[in-house]
Design an enzyme around this catalytic site. Structure first.
Site, PDB file in Angstrom:
ATOM      1  N   GLU A  56       0.807  -1.218   0.000  1.00  0.00           N
ATOM      2  CA  GLU A  56       0.000   0.000   0.000  1.00  0.00           C
ATOM      3  C   GLU A  56       0.845   1.275   0.000  1.00  0.00           C
ATOM      4  OE1 GLU A  56      -0.571  -2.656   1.801  1.00  0.00           O
ATOM      5  OE2 GLU A  56      -2.661  -3.242   1.567  1.00  0.00           O
ATOM      6  N   PHE A 118     -11.157  -8.419  13.272  1.00  0.00           N
ATOM      7  CA  PHE A 118     -10.069  -8.806  12.374  1.00  0.00           C
ATOM      8  C   PHE A 118      -9.780  -7.670  11.384  1.00  0.00           C
ATOM      9  CE2 PHE A 118      -8.674 -10.841   8.352  1.00  0.00           C
ATOM     10  CZ  PHE A 118      -7.418 -11.219   8.792  1.00  0.00           C
ATOM     11  N   GLN A 119      -8.524  -7.342  11.235  1.00  0.00           N
ATOM     12  CA  GLN A 119      -8.070  -6.249  10.364  1.00  0.00           C
ATOM     13  C   GLN A 119      -8.747  -4.923  10.703  1.00  0.00           C
ATOM     14  OE1 GLN A 119      -8.095  -7.663   6.229  1.00  0.00           O
ATOM     15  NE2 GLN A 119      -5.971  -8.330   6.500  1.00  0.00           N
ATOM     16  N   LYS A 168     -17.477  -1.541   5.848  1.00  0.00           N
ATOM     17  CA  LYS A 168     -17.956  -2.449   4.810  1.00  0.00           C
ATOM     18  C   LYS A 168     -19.482  -2.415   4.668  1.00  0.00           C
ATOM     19  CE  LYS A 168     -16.938  -7.005   2.927  1.00  0.00           C
ATOM     20  NZ  LYS A 168     -16.261  -8.294   3.153  1.00  0.00           N
ATOM     21  N   MET A 486      24.324   8.876   2.211  1.00  0.00           N
ATOM     22  CA  MET A 486      24.135  10.099   2.994  1.00  0.00           C
ATOM     23  C   MET A 486      24.363   9.831   4.480  1.00  0.00           C
ATOM     24  SD  MET A 486      23.683  13.281   2.644  1.00  0.00           S
ATOM     25  CE  MET A 486      22.741  13.966   1.281  1.00  0.00           C
TER      26      MET A 486
END
Lengths: 592, 184
Positions: A56, A118-119, A168, A486
């Site tokens: 993502e 969940f999630q 959802k 760097m």
């Protein structure tokens, strides 16, 4: 909209319809349990193209690249929980660099929110400090209005990322669709026209200046190509020298006669000394970031400062200014041009000539000089050749973060706005590769090159799969020095050359890696073969990973050591193995 | 131009400018998460909240008023105001300290327990401060007191030797003088 006209549809349908009505054509995302209804709608339509990322974070950076190269908002679609948390880096990046983005996150059904489902994660809680604004939509009837409002907020005023968290059950539920026509935000109405009294005072101050300088930033780019055109006209009109931040490169052409190069920590000697010595500073769309100012109590001590910014909170945040002007850069620049012409102002020619003569003395110091090498490729040389071989093409550059990024800013000469996509504020390693994918989506026929480092590129390398799947022929040009350059440079400066964990053991074979993805892999380590290799890369009609083996221990100069002001620059040819460890004093060591 | 530098990663010289106490009045949409946005702004940017009072004030329009007492140099307080105004659900912010002479009141409930002379003295003090007795038992009182922060501080200090048990305070509500209302 009257009751009779109102259309009823599911939440998922509302989302797709709203995107179409907002003019969205491309979105970046990754499916998951909490967004399946939206993906099901995506499947059944052909107006919106979806680009599948492999993580993502990649979706957010791709959307940033898309947005920054087009001026349109980037759109992201991810699932709940880990989908949302993975997007946090890109959201923060977009917030710090003022990139317009709308990110849809799935959420567990409203009935489960707060149950550690969940999630499930508290997406609006997590993203509150890293977005310009965010929404949790609990009722499907609020969804359409919220989406249109989100696009308004993301693109108006100082642009930024907006998250819309959609449970959802809201995606499945049926509600009313309203179009974007009548959506007006009740409180968020940014001031875009500058105050004329302040503009008149600013232009009068400019006309009297003896040692003026324009210091411009990403705000000019965000204000659109018209703002860059206006900036060029104002510079032409006044004949003042101009420097810019990393985010502002390209607004004024690097080939322009008034150009001083980038300023700041790795900016040019002439730009930084001109900032230190100027008597009038005209800051347009920049925010006095610590990479720019260096030591604050010695920042441009003798100047009157004019600051144009669309965000009132940017003004007087770090440096107190004499003439603040809140407004959109394009409007204010055009008002300044009109005022200059109306009053028939003319800069003090004698003073300006003296000032430019002084700047030429600084310029003659040739601060970007490096020792040429016939045996190994110098990174600066690689970028000079890359520039020469791509400058006549329709080229877009993205970068990762580190030495290669600063060299790109120093040696690649941007002459148009929206051509450099880089992570300036947050400094996100791994930005450039997915951002390049987003740029290529927006500009299918353009040459898109990610100037990368060997360390950064590994952070989002999985997105090569996206380039193969969606036939995005981006060129990943890795300046491979086998180090996190760097960080290593700072370890040399601050920590007696103890190179803790900055050497890359276990580096992949980038050519085989490219081939494993189905892309083209190339390698070059001979300066004599570099041009031919770059040309071959450019002419390859497929994604390419170009492993450019450069000298391992080169450092990025000039540099303002941390804790020092602009007039205490460290130049490359003054730095030796002996004195590099004492360049930063004790106070400076705590700074980043 | 050397004065007025706020906190920053790059601020090295000590800031010698005086920190001042300011009362800010903030008009916001009363929607979920709005207080978290305001508080998160203060904690995220390292600003100080000394007092915070919040309640819905215009029910029909779902508008709340937040009163915040904070402290900082003039430049920092200016920055706090600008950052608050940047939040999307914030309608307007008024610095009542800059406007000058605003009316500030807070309410305190003060529980005092004791017998004999202490109990009589507590009651006498409460009378002098115009505190009301809202609960009484054989050996305790709960006083309700409104006033400026300093008055409440003073009352609490006086109650300490007389058997102070606990104090709750609302934080201040503040309003400007004269006929004008704050922009909503």
């Amino acid at each position: 909209m009257s009751e009779a006209q109102a259309e009823r549809m599911t939440g998922a349908e509302i989302i797709l319809r709203a995107l179409v009505d907002q003019g969205v054509e491309d979105i970046f995302g990754y499916p998951g349990g909490a967004v399946i209804p939206i993906y099901d709608e995506l499947y059944q339509q052909n107006k919106i193209r979806h680009y599948l990322v492999r993580h993502e974070q990649g979706a957010t950076h791709a959307a940033e690249g898309y947005a920054r190269s087009t001026g349109k908002p980037g759109v992201v679609l991810v699932t709940s929980g880990p989908g949302a948390t993975n997007a946090v880096t890109g959201l923060t990046d977009a917030l710090l660099d003022s990139i317009p983005m709308v990110c849809f996150t799935g959420q567990v059904p409203t009935t489960l929110i707060g149950n550690d489902a969940f999630q499930e994660c508290d997406t609006v809680g997590i993203t509150r400090p890293c977005t310009k604004h965010n929404y949790l939509v609990k009722h499907v009837d609020d969804l359409a209005r919220t989406i249109h409002e989100a696009f308004y907020v993301a693109t108006h005023g100082r642009p930024g990322p907006v998250v819309i968290d959609v449970p959802k059950d809201v995606q499945f539920g049926t509600g009313e669709y309203v179009g974007p026509e009548n959506i007006e935000h009740k409180t968020y109405k940014p001031q875009v026209e500058g105050d004329m009294v302040a503009i008149e005072a600013a232009v009068e101050l400019m006309a009297k200046a003896k040692k003026p300088i324009f210091y411009t930033g990403g705000g000019v780019i965000n204000s659109g190509p018209e703002a860059s055109a206006a900036l060029r006209e104002l510079v032409e009109l006044t004949d003042f020298p101009i420097t810019s931040t990393l985010m502002g490169l390209g607004a004024y052409p690097a080939q322009g006669k008034n150009w001083l190069g980038m300023l700041g920590m790795h900016g040019t000697y002439e730009a930084n000394l001109a900032m230190y010595d100027c008597d009038v500073m005209i800051c347009i769309g920049a925010r006095f970031d610590d990479r720019i100012t260096g030591r604050l109590d010695a920042f441009s001590p003798g100047s009157k400062k004019i600051h144009v910014d669309i965000d009132p909170s940017s003004i007087n945040k770090i440096v107190a200014v004499d003439i603040p002007i809140v407004g959109d850069c394009n409007n204010v620049l055009n008002a300044m041009i009109a005022e200059w012409k109306k009053r028939k102002y003319k800069a003090d020619q004698q003073a300006l000539a003296n000032w430019k003569a002084q700047i030429d003395v600084w310029r003659a110091r040739d601060c970007l000089a490096y020792k040429p090498n016939n045996d190994v490729i110098m990174p600066q040389y690689a970028l000079q050749r890359l520039y020469e071989l791509t400058k006549d093409r329709d080229t877009y550059i993205t970068t990762e973060v580190g030495q290669h990024q600063m060299w790109a800013a120093q040696f690649y000469k941007f002459d148009k706005p929206n051509r450099l996509m880089t992570s300036g504020g947050l400094g996100t390693m791994g930005y450039g590769l997915p951002a390049a994918m987003g740029v290529q989506v927006a500009h299918p026929d353009a040459l898109v090159i990610d100037i990368a480092g060997d360390a950064s590129v590994m952070m989002t390398i999985q997105e090569m799969a996206m380039s193969i799947q969606h036939k995005l022929p981006v060129k990943i040009f890795i300046l491979n020095n086998m180090y996190m350059g760097m960080v290593r440079q700072w370890q040399q400066l601050l920590h007696d050359n103890r190179l803790s964990e900055t050497y890359h053991d276990g580096m992949p074979d980038f050519v085989s890696l490219a081939e494993a993805f189905g892309a083209v892999g190339m390698r070059c380590s001979d300066p004599g073969e570099l041009d031919d290799a770059i040309i071959k890369m450019i002419e390859t009609d497929a994604p390419v990973i170009f492993d450019c083996r450069v000298v391992n221990v080169e450092n990025c100069f000039p540099m303002i050591p941390s804790g020092e002001p602009h007039n205490k620059m460290l130049l490359g040819d003054e730095v030796t193995d002996e004195n590099i460890g004492s360049a930063i004093d004790e106070e400076g060591k705590v700074l980043v | 131009m050397t004065s007025q530098q706020p906190a920053s990663a790059y601020f090295i010289a000590e800031n010698e400018e005086k920190s001042e106490r300011h009362t800010l009045s903030v008009v916001v949409d009363n929607e979920p998460g709005v207080l978290a946005r305001v508080i998160g702004l203060f904690s995220g940017r390292g600003y100080n909240i000394e007092q915070l009072t919040v309640s819905e004030t215009m029910q029909a329009r779902h508008i709340s008023r937040i009163t915040i007492v904070t402290s900082g140099t003039a430049m920092v307080v200016g920055q706090i105001k600008a950052q608050l105004e940047r939040l999307i659900p914030v309608h307007s912010v008024l610095d009542l300290t800059v406007e000058g002479d605003a009316i500030e009141r807070e309410l305190a409930l003060v529980k005092v327990a004791g017998k004999g002379e202490n109990r009589v003295e507590a009651l006498r003090m409460a009378d002098a401060f115009r505190a009301r007795v809202v609960d009484a038992s054989n050996n305790s009182f709960v006083f309700e007191l409104t006033g400026k922060t300093r008055k409440v501080d003073q009352f609490v200090a006086l109650m300490k030797p007389l058997g102070l048990i606990e104090v709750v305070r609302t934080g201040i509500a503040a309003i400007s003088r004269g006929p004008e209302a704050m922009r909503v």
